[in-house]
Design an enzyme around this catalytic site. Structure first.
Site, short mmCIF file in Angstrom:
data_model
loop_
_atom_site.label_atom_id
_atom_site.label_comp_id
_atom_site.label_asym_id
_atom_site.label_seq_id
_atom_site.Cartn_x
_atom_site.Cartn_y
_atom_site.Cartn_z
N CYS A 194 -0.20 12.57 -4.88
CA CYS A 194 -0.77 13.67 -5.66
C CYS A 194 0.26 14.75 -5.98
CB CYS A 194 -1.97 14.27 -4.93
SG CYS A 194 -1.54 15.07 -3.37
N CYS A 262 -7.39 -11.29 5.18
CA CYS A 262 -8.71 -11.63 5.72
C CYS A 262 -9.20 -13.00 5.27
CB CYS A 262 -9.73 -10.57 5.37
SG CYS A 262 -10.27 -10.56 3.64
#
Length: 268
Positions: A194, A262
């Site tokens: 940011c 996963c």
């Protein structure tokens, strides 16, 4: 939940009275929160307000991980720090805030940079990890470690007027992980933060507060306390927040069978 005692004495019952009268939480849910161990990865714009509400909710054990120091530009949105904290480590400053807020909480700090080599050790024994770090490489390292350690992950991010919060349980055979969401393209260390694009301080507070609410939902449910009015745990649901409208919408993230993190759990 990790098994370490944290009794609700008379003064603690008074402190959490507004939680306990909620049927969705009650005494059993509050006791579950007092036994919970949450690891906060990142103590910046998202981690700061999330930490305030998790401490207020009575999360009994908190591990704070951040290698950064407080700067003047942080104070616009990182609400636990003050001018006197500038130049000091965020982990140390956050622990100081917690000590002033509630000295009964069990707090550990790590001021090491999070990498794929140490992420698993940093989250050891956690019931939940809340990741508010500011680059994809770190987020993927945290996510991979969560899957390997069978720990649920709350991932929160913000930029300008946009935010997102998602809960992942990639260690479960039918649930996606964070890598299923973003893929493998972001493991490099050169992702934007940011600092380049700017961010509205109050927007970060909204994201951090939603992340804290989702954490409470997960931890109370993990104790088996009925929370039908709260709905399901929401694994694999991405909440997108727009501060300009304002508004929020929710998307479902599909598990990637080819995910290198996963996807392998489906055949192990």
């Amino acid at each position: 939940m990790t098994d370490h005692p944290h009794p609700l004495s008379a003064d603690r019952l008074d402190r959490y009275a507004r939680h306990i009268v909620l049927p969705e939480i009650g005494g059993a849910g509050q006791a579950a929160l007092s036994r919970a161990h949450v690891v906060m990865m990142g103590l910046g714009g998202i981690g700061a307000p999330a930490l305030q509400y998790l401490a207020g909710a009575g999360i009994g054990r908190l591990t704070l991980v951040d290698d950064d120091k407080v700067s003047a530009s942080n104070l616009q949105r990182q609400t636990i720090y003050t001018t006197r904290d500038i130049g000091h480590g965020k982990a140390v400053s956050a622990r100081r805030w917690l000590a002033n807020f509630d000295d009964r909480l069990d707090v550990a700090i790590h001021d090491a940079r999070i990498t794929s080599a140490n992420a698993a050790n940093l989250l050891g024994g956690a019931d939940l990890v809340l990741d508010g770090t500011d680059n994809f490489a770190t987020r993927l390292a945290v996510s991979d470690a969560c899957v390997a350690s069978d720990v649920p992950l709350l991932s929160a991010a913000v930029g300008r007027f946009q935010g997102q919060v998602a809960a992942f349980a990639g260690h479960l055979p039918d649930q996606p992980c964070y890598r299923c969401f973003v893929g493998d393209a972001f493991d490099a260390e050169d992702c934007d933060t940011c600092a380049e694009d700017g961010v509205l301080g109050a927007m970060v507070g909204w994201v951090g507060s939603l992340a804290a609410m989702q954490a409470v939902r997960i931890l109370v449910n993990a104790n088996g306390t009925p929370m039908d009015d709260w709905g399901s745990l929401g694994w694999g649901k991405l909440h997108l927040m727009d501060g300009l409208k304002p508004g929020m919408r929710t998307l479902n993230i599909a598990k990637d069978p080819a995910c290198r993190t996963c996807g392998q759990t489906m055949v192990d």
